[in-house]
Motif scaffolding. Structure first.
Motif, PDB file in Angstrom:
ATOM      1  N   MET A  38       0.863  -1.200   0.000  1.00 12.87           N
ATOM      2  CA  MET A  38       0.000   0.000   0.000  1.00 12.87           C
ATOM      3  C   MET A  38       0.888   1.235   0.000  1.00 12.87           C
ATOM      4  SD  MET A  38      -2.705  -1.244   2.940  1.00 12.87           S
ATOM      5  CE  MET A  38      -4.081  -0.126   2.723  1.00 12.87           C
ATOM      6  N   LYS A  39       0.737   2.079  -1.020  1.00 13.17           N
ATOM      7  CA  LYS A  39       1.535   3.306  -1.089  1.00 13.17           C
ATOM      8  C   LYS A  39       0.651   4.515  -0.804  1.00 13.17           C
ATOM      9  CE  LYS A  39       2.779   7.103  -3.476  1.00 13.17           C
ATOM     10  NZ  LYS A  39       2.043   8.057  -4.327  1.00 13.17           N
ATOM     11  N   PHE A  40       1.104   5.380   0.070  1.00 13.93           N
ATOM     12  CA  PHE A  40       0.347   6.591   0.396  1.00 13.93           C
ATOM     13  C   PHE A  40       1.131   7.816  -0.058  1.00 13.93           C
ATOM     14  CE2 PHE A  40      -1.216   3.272   3.061  1.00 13.93           C
ATOM     15  CZ  PHE A  40      -2.581   3.486   3.059  1.00 13.93           C
ATOM     16  N   GLY A  41       0.496   8.663  -0.848  1.00 15.57           N
ATOM     17  CA  GLY A  41       1.139   9.856  -1.397  1.00 15.57           C
ATOM     18  C   GLY A  41       1.184  10.998  -0.396  1.00 15.57           C
ATOM     19  N   GLY A  42       1.752  12.122  -0.850  1.00 10.63           N
ATOM     20  CA  GLY A  42       1.997  13.278   0.010  1.00 10.63           C
ATOM     21  C   GLY A  42       0.776  13.795   0.756  1.00 10.63           C
ATOM     22  N   THR A  43      -0.358  13.925   0.057  1.00  4.12           N
ATOM     23  CA  THR A  43      -1.561  14.431   0.731  1.00  4.12           C
ATOM     24  C   THR A  43      -2.063  13.411   1.746  1.00  4.12           C
ATOM     25  OG1 THR A  43      -2.113  15.063  -1.530  1.00  4.12           O
ATOM     26  CG2 THR A  43      -3.644  15.740   0.172  1.00  4.12           C
ATOM     27  N   TRP A  92      -2.633   4.729  -2.896  1.00  5.94           N
ATOM     28  CA  TRP A  92      -3.638   5.533  -2.199  1.00  5.94           C
ATOM     29  C   TRP A  92      -3.315   7.006  -2.375  1.00  5.94           C
ATOM     30  CZ3 TRP A  92      -7.837   3.701   0.801  1.00  5.94           C
ATOM     31  CH2 TRP A  92      -7.928   2.302   0.871  1.00  5.94           C
ATOM     32  N   THR A  93      -4.310   7.771  -2.855  1.00  6.72           N
ATOM     33  CA  THR A  93      -4.049   9.177  -3.130  1.00  6.72           C
ATOM     34  C   THR A  93      -5.262  10.023  -2.750  1.00  6.72           C
ATOM     35  OG1 THR A  93      -3.310  10.690  -4.873  1.00  6.72           O
ATOM     36  CG2 THR A  93      -4.640   8.813  -5.590  1.00  6.72           C
ATOM     37  N   ASP A  94      -5.389  11.208  -3.382  1.00  9.54           N
ATOM     38  CA  ASP A  94      -6.441  12.134  -2.950  1.00  9.54           C
ATOM     39  C   ASP A  94      -7.624  12.182  -3.907  1.00  9.54           C
ATOM     40  OD1 ASP A  94      -5.225  13.313  -5.079  1.00  9.54           O
ATOM     41  OD2 ASP A  94      -4.607  15.131  -4.034  1.00  9.54           O
ATOM     42  N   ILE A  95      -7.768  11.151  -4.734  1.00  4.02           N
ATOM     43  CA  ILE A  95      -8.877  11.112  -5.692  1.00  4.02           C
ATOM     44  C   ILE A  95      -9.286   9.647  -5.879  1.00  4.02           C
ATOM     45  CG2 ILE A  95      -7.309  11.056  -7.703  1.00  4.02           C
ATOM     46  CD1 ILE A  95      -9.351  12.981  -9.093  1.00  4.02           C
ATOM     47  N   ASP A  96     -10.560   9.435  -6.272  1.00  3.41           N
ATOM     48  CA  ASP A  96     -11.095   8.070  -6.276  1.00  3.41           C
ATOM     49  C   ASP A  96     -10.740   7.288  -7.535  1.00  3.41           C
ATOM     50  OD1 ASP A  96     -12.598   9.808  -7.787  1.00  3.41           O
ATOM     51  OD2 ASP A  96     -14.490   8.761  -7.454  1.00  3.41           O
ATOM     52  N   GLY A  97      -9.459   7.292  -7.903  1.00  3.68           N
ATOM     53  CA  GLY A  97      -9.016   6.476  -9.032  1.00  3.68           C
ATOM     54  C   GLY A  97      -8.654   7.310 -10.246  1.00  3.68           C
ATOM     55  N   MET A  98      -8.326   6.612 -11.337  1.00  2.75           N
ATOM     56  CA  MET A  98      -7.985   7.280 -12.587  1.00  2.75           C
ATOM     57  C   MET A  98      -9.258   7.844 -13.199  1.00  2.75           C
ATOM     58  SD  MET A  98      -5.583   7.892 -14.908  1.00  2.75           S
ATOM     59  CE  MET A  98      -4.236   6.708 -14.879  1.00  2.75           C
ATOM     60  N   HIS A  99      -9.276   9.148 -13.455  1.00  2.00           N
ATOM     61  CA  HIS A  99     -10.461   9.744 -14.081  1.00  2.00           C
ATOM     62  C   HIS A  99     -10.339   9.717 -15.602  1.00  2.00           C
ATOM     63  CE1 HIS A  99     -12.799  11.906 -10.751  1.00  2.00           C
ATOM     64  NE2 HIS A  99     -12.181  10.858 -10.249  1.00  2.00           N
ATOM     65  N   ASN A 100     -11.490   9.883 -16.258  1.00  2.00           N
ATOM     66  CA  ASN A 100     -11.471   9.776 -17.726  1.00  2.00           C
ATOM     67  C   ASN A 100     -10.922  11.028 -18.419  1.00  2.00           C
ATOM     68  OD1 ASN A 100     -13.620  11.468 -17.322  1.00  2.00           O
ATOM     69  ND2 ASN A 100     -15.183  10.052 -18.098  1.00  2.00           N
ATOM     70  N   ASP A 124      -8.377  14.928 -17.279  1.00  2.00           N
ATOM     71  CA  ASP A 124      -7.622  15.573 -16.209  1.00  2.00           C
ATOM     72  C   ASP A 124      -8.545  16.435 -15.345  1.00  2.00           C
ATOM     73  OD1 ASP A 124      -5.926  17.071 -14.598  1.00  2.00           O
ATOM     74  OD2 ASP A 124      -4.327  17.046 -16.094  1.00  2.00           O
ATOM     75  N   PRO A 125      -8.795  16.022 -14.088  1.00  2.00           N
ATOM     76  CA  PRO A 125      -9.755  16.759 -13.253  1.00  2.00           C
ATOM     77  C   PRO A 125      -9.274  18.165 -12.895  1.00  2.00           C
ATOM     78  CG  PRO A 125      -8.628  15.072 -11.957  1.00  2.00           C
ATOM     79  CD  PRO A 125      -8.182  14.891 -13.372  1.00  2.00           C
ATOM     80  N   ARG A 126      -7.982  18.431 -13.102  1.00  2.00           N
ATOM     81  CA  ARG A 126      -7.475  19.784 -12.810  1.00  2.00           C
ATOM     82  C   ARG A 126      -7.839  20.752 -13.930  1.00  2.00           C
ATOM     83  NH1 ARG A 126      -1.444  17.814 -12.404  1.00  2.00           N
ATOM     84  NH2 ARG A 126      -2.257  16.828 -14.283  1.00  2.00           N
ATOM     85  N   VAL A 127      -8.218  20.198 -15.087  1.00  2.00           N
ATOM     86  CA  VAL A 127      -8.450  21.038 -16.262  1.00  2.00           C
ATOM     87  C   VAL A 127      -9.911  21.011 -16.711  1.00  2.00           C
ATOM     88  CG1 VAL A 127      -7.723  21.432 -18.661  1.00  2.00           C
ATOM     89  CG2 VAL A 127      -6.079  20.553 -17.007  1.00  2.00           C
ATOM     90  N   ALA A 187      -1.277  11.731 -17.009  1.00  2.00           N
ATOM     91  CA  ALA A 187      -2.222  11.520 -15.901  1.00  2.00           C
ATOM     92  C   ALA A 187      -1.409  11.416 -14.605  1.00  2.00           C
ATOM     93  CB  ALA A 187      -3.048  10.265 -16.134  1.00  2.00           C
ATOM     94  N   LYS A 188      -1.368  12.521 -13.867  1.00  2.00           N
ATOM     95  CA  LYS A 188      -0.418  12.654 -12.761  1.00  2.00           C
ATOM     96  C   LYS A 188      -0.639  11.642 -11.637  1.00  2.00           C
ATOM     97  CE  LYS A 188       1.368  15.962  -9.456  1.00  2.00           C
ATOM     98  NZ  LYS A 188       0.730  16.412  -8.215  1.00  2.00           N
ATOM     99  N   ILE A 189      -1.817  11.071 -11.581  1.00  2.00           N
ATOM    100  CA  ILE A 189      -2.119  10.128 -10.503  1.00  2.00           C
ATOM    101  C   ILE A 189      -1.137   8.960 -10.472  1.00  2.00           C
ATOM    102  CG2 ILE A 189      -3.859   8.913 -11.907  1.00  2.00           C
ATOM    103  CD1 ILE A 189      -5.431   8.442  -9.310  1.00  2.00           C
ATOM    104  N   LEU A 190      -0.525   8.633 -11.605  1.00  2.00           N
ATOM    105  CA  LEU A 190       0.459   7.557 -11.648  1.00  2.00           C
ATOM    106  C   LEU A 190       1.776   8.058 -12.217  1.00  2.00           C
ATOM    107  CD1 LEU A 190      -1.244   4.325 -13.038  1.00  2.00           C
ATOM    108  CD2 LEU A 190      -0.279   4.681 -10.772  1.00  2.00           C
TER     109      LEU A 190
END
Ligand code: ADP
Ligand code: ASP
Ligand code: MG
Length: 438
Positions: A4-9, A218-226, A228-231, A254-257
């Motif tokens: 299990m990997k946990f990112g900065g947030t 494990w990150t701050d969003i519920d998976g890979m989105h279809n 870029d949620p930032r844009v 896709a920055k999530i990975l």
């Protein structure tokens, strides 16, 4: 065992660290945990290094002192016993004194790597101490003892496997094994790292090394989105991706990975699950070998791209022209992302522009060269096998109002890429979302 990997947030505050502790102990099964630095810390460590490169120790000391105070605050909040508050404060003080020691001497990239590594050293020590304070049988394994890159700066998986298996034998019987993401040693034994965002890569390499049953990011969003949620507005999580699709998305922005993170998992056939620390019950995304036919999954975009075009009548019917061109890029260790050709011209894109002028000078021996900067690759990913009629038309149709500099299709079965101006990115991504998904 799961990784299990946990990112900065996910480890960004004492509250979040407590959340991580409860997530990793929930199953009661032995688990391997990889942690990033607390969010913002790696950036602060880079800022310290920037001051030191510029021979400004006062600037560096100010950042060090501010960061240290923040960590002291975190310690007071995280632990409930004086014993663990004191123990961790002592450790954190040692790390910050170590950082201060760099303000006195020579400063090179060697020193910078040592500084930047301290973020993950801090977060892992804090979390292992917290777990131990809670009575969990947890142990910290230093990534510097087993994570190594070779002379080509690629992870040395056979070495990692052998070392880690020996270390785990010595530490048998623990419930939680914790290590630092991102940091490693290079082929010369020096402290190094796997590039920004590289903790994902650590997790995947460990998963492959210990033959884990699953690698969870494990990150701050519920998976890979279809998209870029930032844009783009109204993006949605994709429930499942094939390894190839996930690789393309990660590589194309896709920055999530982390771009290379999928490879070790794919070669070992270990599923990767993307999960949201803030919403642990959300389904997330599973990445595995299954390919869902006839479906466009997602769109991603990569900025800071430069296009280079070489036009030459000498290319007409000549063999060996492409080799000569590619050798120039190779000699400057510059990798090419996208290529399109015609009988008299060739367009390529690169991300790393550090040798652009030398490359252009050499290309001029073979033809007329032009360069377009501030470009962006937009990549549509899914089952794009050429037998699936109409998919490329759908994607191209979404781009009908956008000036497109290059199109690449057929290189893999999973992607169609467009090169556009960075300034048109938002418009292009939104239009692709509207046409393909909404
Ligand atoms: P961590 O610190 O946990 O490694 P990152 O910031 O590296 O997290 O990655 C998560 C972020 O990636 C999300 O907050 C989101 O803004 C961004 N992101 C970019 N593209 C996507 C995408 N297609 N799907 C999900 N997240 C994405
Ligand atoms: N801490 C490192 C970074 O901020 C690595 C990571 O978080 O994956 O890039
Ligand atoms: Mg990340």
């Amino acid at each position: 065992m799961k990784v299990m990997k946990f990112g900065g947030t996910s480890v960004g505050s004492p509250e979040r660290m407590k959340g991580v502790a409860s997530l990793v102990t929930k199953s009661g099964e032995p688990t391997f945990i990889v942690l990033s630095a607390m969010s913002g810390t790696t950036n602060s460590l880079i800022e310290i290094s920037d001051y030191l490169y510029r021979k400004n120790p006062e600037g560096a000391n100010e950042v060090i002192n501010n960061l240290e105070q923040k960590y002291f605050g975190h310690i007071d909040e995280l632990y409930s016993t004086d014993e663990y508050k004191q123990k961790t404060r002592l450790f954190v003080t040692e790390i910050f004194d170590y950082l201060r020691s760099f303000t006195k001497g020579l400063f090179t990239s060697f020193e910078e790597k040592n500084i930047v590594a301290q973020g993950e050293v801090l977060s892992t020590n804090m979390v292992v101490n917290y777990l131990q304070e809670q009575g969990v049988k947890a142990t910290l394994l230093s990534a510097l003892d087993f994570m190594r890159t070779d002379k080509n700066a690629e992870p040395d998986l056979p070495y990692i496997k052998e070392k880690l298996s020996a270390i785990m034998k010595v530490h048998e019987g623990y419930q939680i094994y914790i290590t630092q993401g991102f940091i490693c040693r290079n082929a010369y034994g020096e402290v190094d790292n796997l590039q920004r965002g590289g903790s994902d890569y650590t997790a995947s390499l460990i998963g492959a090394a210990i033959n884990a049953e699953e690698i969870q990011i494990w990150t701050d969003i519920d998976g890979m989105h279809n998209n870029d949620p930032r844009v783009v507005d109204k993006t949605e999580a994709v429930r499942q991706l094939n390894f190839e699709e996930a690789s393309e998305l990660a590589y194309f922005g896709a920055k999530i990975l982390h771009p290379t993170c999928v490879q070790p998992a794919k070669y070992s056939g270990i599923p990767v699950r993307l999960k949201n620390t803030m919403e642990p019950d959300a389904e997330g995304t599973i990445i595995n070998n299954t390919l869902v036919r006839s479906k466009i999954k997602a769109v991603a975009a990569k900025d800071n791209i430069t296009a280079i075009k070489i036009k030459s009548s000498r290319m007409l019917g000549a063999s060996g022209f492409l080799r000569k061109v590619f050798e120039i890029f190779e000699s400057y260790q510059t990798s090419i992302d996208m290529i399109t050709t015609s009988e008299v011209g060739l367009s390529m894109t690169i991300e790393n522009c550090s040798h652009l002028s030398e490359i252009v000078d050499e290309l001029k021996k073979y033809g007329t060269v032009s360069v377009d900067s501030d470009m962006c690759i937009v990549c549509v990913v899914g089952d794009l096998d050429w037998s699936n009629v109409g998919f490329e038309t759908l994607a191209t149709d979404a781009m009908k109002d956008i000036p497109v500099r290059m199109i690449s299709y057929g290189g893999s079965n999973y992607n169609i890429s467009f090169l556009i101006k960075e300034a048109d990115k938002k418009r292009a991504l939104q239009s692709l979302s509207n046409v393909l998904f909404n």
